[in-house]
Design an enzyme around this catalytic site. Structure first.
Site, PDB file in Angstrom:
ATOM      1  CD  GLU A  97       6.785 -12.845  -7.114  1.00 36.59           C
ATOM      2  OE1 GLU A  97       5.550 -12.949  -7.262  1.00 36.59           O
ATOM      3  OE2 GLU A  97       7.515 -13.794  -6.798  1.00 36.59           O
ATOM      4  CB  CYS A 115       0.353  -8.327  -4.958  1.00 36.77           C
ATOM      5  SG  CYS A 115       1.412  -9.146  -3.773  1.00 36.77           S
TER       6      CYS A 115
HETATM    7  P1  NAP Z   1       4.334   0.092 -10.241  1.00 36.04           P
HETATM    8  O1  NAP Z   1       3.791   1.399 -10.653  1.00 36.04           O
HETATM    9  O2  NAP Z   1       4.541  -0.939 -11.283  1.00 36.04           O
HETATM   10  O3  NAP Z   1       5.714   0.409  -9.507  1.00 36.04           O
HETATM   11  C1  NAP Z   1       6.546  -0.614  -9.011  1.00 36.04           C
HETATM   12  C2  NAP Z   1       7.987  -0.243  -9.276  1.00 36.04           C
HETATM   13  O4  NAP Z   1       8.215  -0.274 -10.680  1.00 36.04           O
HETATM   14  C3  NAP Z   1       8.352   1.157  -8.829  1.00 36.04           C
HETATM   15  O5  NAP Z   1       9.681   1.163  -8.375  1.00 36.04           O
HETATM   16  C4  NAP Z   1       8.200   1.975 -10.095  1.00 36.04           C
HETATM   17  O6  NAP Z   1       8.977   3.138 -10.085  1.00 36.04           O
HETATM   18  C5  NAP Z   1       8.688   0.999 -11.124  1.00 36.04           C
HETATM   19  N1  NAP Z   1       8.147   1.198 -12.459  1.00 36.04           N
HETATM   20  C6  NAP Z   1       6.917   1.632 -12.796  1.00 36.04           C
HETATM   21  N2  NAP Z   1       6.772   1.644 -14.138  1.00 36.04           N
HETATM   22  C7  NAP Z   1       7.943   1.191 -14.650  1.00 36.04           C
HETATM   23  C8  NAP Z   1       8.414   0.981 -15.974  1.00 36.04           C
HETATM   24  N3  NAP Z   1       7.659   1.208 -17.032  1.00 36.04           N
HETATM   25  N4  NAP Z   1       9.674   0.528 -16.131  1.00 36.04           N
HETATM   26  C9  NAP Z   1      10.452   0.279 -15.071  1.00 36.04           C
HETATM   27  N5  NAP Z   1      10.060   0.457 -13.789  1.00 36.04           N
HETATM   28  C10 NAP Z   1       8.815   0.903 -13.580  1.00 36.04           C
HETATM   29  O7  NAP Z   1       3.468  -0.595  -9.125  1.00 36.04           O
HETATM   30  P2  NAP Z   1       2.930   0.073  -7.789  1.00 36.04           P
HETATM   31  O8  NAP Z   1       1.742   0.880  -8.101  1.00 36.04           O
HETATM   32  O9  NAP Z   1       4.046   0.721  -7.053  1.00 36.04           O
HETATM   33  O10 NAP Z   1       2.546  -1.243  -6.961  1.00 36.04           O
HETATM   34  C11 NAP Z   1       1.314  -1.823  -7.087  1.00 36.04           C
HETATM   35  C12 NAP Z   1       1.359  -3.003  -8.044  1.00 36.04           C
HETATM   36  O11 NAP Z   1       2.364  -3.936  -7.622  1.00 36.04           O
HETATM   37  C13 NAP Z   1       0.068  -3.767  -8.021  1.00 36.04           C
HETATM   38  O12 NAP Z   1      -0.256  -4.198  -9.303  1.00 36.04           O
HETATM   39  C14 NAP Z   1       0.391  -4.938  -7.107  1.00 36.04           C
HETATM   40  O13 NAP Z   1      -0.452  -6.036  -7.264  1.00 36.04           O
HETATM   41  C15 NAP Z   1       1.797  -5.234  -7.507  1.00 36.04           C
HETATM   42  N6  NAP Z   1       2.459  -6.011  -6.466  1.00 36.04           N
HETATM   43  C16 NAP Z   1       2.771  -7.327  -6.726  1.00 36.04           C
HETATM   44  C17 NAP Z   1       3.356  -8.106  -5.743  1.00 36.04           C
HETATM   45  C18 NAP Z   1       3.698  -9.551  -5.987  1.00 36.04           C
HETATM   46  O14 NAP Z   1       4.426 -10.125  -5.179  1.00 36.04           O
HETATM   47  N7  NAP Z   1       3.229 -10.185  -7.044  1.00 36.04           N
HETATM   48  C19 NAP Z   1       3.626  -7.545  -4.493  1.00 36.04           C
HETATM   49  C20 NAP Z   1       3.290  -6.214  -4.276  1.00 36.04           C
HETATM   50  C21 NAP Z   1       2.720  -5.457  -5.270  1.00 36.04           C
HETATM   51  P3  NAP Z   1       8.316   4.585  -9.778  1.00 36.04           P
HETATM   52  O15 NAP Z   1       7.774   4.535  -8.397  1.00 36.04           O
HETATM   53  O16 NAP Z   1       9.458   5.511  -9.925  1.00 36.04           O
HETATM   54  O17 NAP Z   1       7.240   4.768 -10.819  1.00 36.04           O
END
Ligand code: NAP
Length: 470
Positions: free
Chosen positions: A231, A265
């Site tokens: 997601e 999101c």
């Molecule tokens: P993020 O940086 O991708 O972090 C999300 C999770 O992934 C965190 O637990 C993060 O850990 C981990 N993570 C980050 N980079 C990673 C990697 N290279 N390998 C493995 N795990 C990794 O996203 P965010 O800034 O927290 O959230 C915002 C994003 O999420 C936006 O793009 C939003 O649209 C999306 N989102 C999508 C949905 C949906 O249902 N489609 C819902 C909500 C949010 P750390 O915190 O330790 O870095």
């Protein structure tokens, strides 16, 4: 990234955690595997009792839980309370519906030359859930409630800035009665995801987060041949056509953009308005956006709290500056206030062009892009003209146009005359770079099930499909 609670309204670090060691991670995976063997032997009514107990606890402890979420990531206290309630509702939904969603599905036995043939849904084992901070309880619950009801166990790697909410979730399921290890929080950074997902005891992964994190996890899962549900981000269009109720559209547009301080999101991010009503809509929309009160998220009068991180605020301001430097016009907002906390005012930017970052990137804060189009076809072209495809909104009172939008918008959902919302009853997910797989509804529960075909030849007992419900 440190694993710590930092209050976004003040910038103060409140609590830090040491990441778990390799030995602690291994022990947690072992407990999850043992718990899986135990859980898959339990009945649906038993798991229903535990998940219902979790819902009861959530409701009883709503206010403290909400306060914690507000402290960790800055959403308003009112929004946090609503999120806790929504989680309890999802627990009750899956507790009540699991028997139906997991029941054997009969097939045409004669056509396959069997005496009986059916599909049985069974759990697959420990599932790694990598989750974001923006809805720190809900994002986890919409995975955990169906997964646990199906008999899987969960290993949560939550975002590093919400460790206390992550620990609260582990504690919640333990207190609700689920076996030790059924749901475990791993206090680890994203670099440890490879280690966990590579472990043969971990059978699948679900990630809600950014496109970059999605690509990274999909690569590991591809190498390890493990199922994933992704997601990812979105840049949802909100199309307004001439027949729309403009007052209502402008009001809902404001909520759709600024809910959760603009960090959702499925927030509408690109407002694509027909030229016949563009000026009228722009005026109403900018007026509503400017009227929102930005401030302390615990204050009941606040509409928009701080962004969750300093980096997040800097990023959206850089996106706005990039647009302005290349000729865009700011109708309201656009300058972060001085002082502590990572606040950003509701902002509307128009005269956008494809070379500007805002045209193609996700804007994760209360900043709206406003686009003028002169026809239905142009509206569809702009709406579908991004790499994302999560949600979409169309405002029109013309029934024929409503049908066309439902078909033509390239997204995981289309909400007509409303804003995108998730419901336990409806599938949720995206297309294109917004990810794949579905959460919620029966589909979400079955994503982490073995869809097992059962074919029985002669000599079978007479009991039909449907007798089983694990
Ligand atoms: P993020 O940086 O991708 O972090 C999300 C999770 O992934 C965190 O637990 C993060 O850990 C981990 N993570 C980050 N980079 C990673 C990697 N290279 N390998 C493995 N795990 C990794 O996203 P965010 O800034 O927290 O959230 C915002 C994003 O999420 C936006 O793009 C939003 O649209 C999306 N989102 C999508 C949905 C949906 O249902 N489609 C819902 C909500 C949010 P750390 O915190 O330790 O870095």
């Amino acid at each position: 990234m440190p694993i710590a609670t930092t209050n976004p309204a003040t910038g103060q670090v409140l609590k830090s955690y040491d990441p778990m060691s390799a030995e602690q991670i291994d022990a947690a995976i072992e407990r999850a595997d043992l718990a899986y063997r135990q859980l898959r032997g339990t009945t649906i009514p038993q798991r229903e009792r535990w998940l219902t107990a979790a819902a009861d606890l959530l409701e009883a402890e709503r206010d403290e839980t909400a306060r914690l979420m507000t402290t960790e990531m800055g959403k308003t206290y009112a929004a946090a309370k609503a999120e806790v309630t929504k989680c309890a509702t999802a627990c009750r939904f899956y507790a009540a519906k699991a028997a139906e969603f997991l029941a054997d599905e009969p097939a045409d036995a004669t056509a396959v030359k069997a005496t009986r043939a059916f599909v049985r849904y069974q759990p697959i084992g420990p599932v790694l859930a990598v989750m974001p901070w923006n809805f720190p309880l809900w994002q986890v619950m919409r995975f955990a409630a169906p997964a646990l009801m199906a008999g899987n166990t969960g290993l949560l790697k939550h975002a590093s800035n919400v460790p206390q909410t992550a620990l609260l979730l582990e504690d919640l399921f333990r207190r609700a009665g689920f076996p030790e290890g059924a749901f475990t929080t791993l206090l680890v950074g994203s670099a440890e995801v490879d280690r966990v997902l590579s472990d043969p005891r971990v059978r699948a992964a679900t990630l809600t987060g950014s496109e970059g994190a999605g690509r990274s996890i999909a690569q590991i899962a591809g190498r390890e041949l493990k199922k994933t549900v992704l997601e990812l981000g979105g840049s949802d269009p909100f199309v307004v056509m001439p027949s729309a109720d403009l007052d209502r559209a402008a009001e809902v547009a404001t909520t759709a953009r600024c809910q959760n301080n603009g960090q959702s999101c499925i927030a509408a991010k690109r407002f694509i308005v027909h030229a016949d009503v563009f000026d009228a809509f722009a005026e109403k929309f900018a007026a509503h956006m400017s009227a929102l009160r930005v401030g302390d998220p615990m204050d009941p009068d606040t509409d928009v709290g701080p962004l969750a991180s300093e980096g997040g605020r800097d990023e959206i301001h850089a996106q706005v500056r990039d647009a302005v430097d290349r000729g865009a016009t700011v109708l309201c907002g656009g300058e972060p206030p001085a002082g502590p906390g990572w606040f950003y005012p509701p902002t509307v930017v128009t005269d956008l062009r494809p070379e500007m970052r805002m045209w193609s990137e996700e804007v994760f804060g209360p900043v709206a892009g406003l686009y003028r189009v002169s026809s239905y076809d142009e509206a569809i072209e702009v709406a579908n003209g991004t790499s994302f495809g999560l949600g979409s909104n169309a405002w029109t009172r013309d029934p024929e146009e409503q049908e066309r939008f439902a078909t033509d918008l390239d997204a995981g959902n289309v909400f007509v005359n409303g804003m995108t919302t998730s419901y336990p009853e409806l599938p949720f997910g995206g297309v294109k770079n917004s990810g794949y797989g579905r959460e919620l509804s029966a589909l979400g529960m079955r994503e982490f099930c073995n869809t097992k075909t059962v074919w029985v030849g002669e000599g079978a007992a007479t009991a039909g499909a449907g007798a089983h419900a694990e």
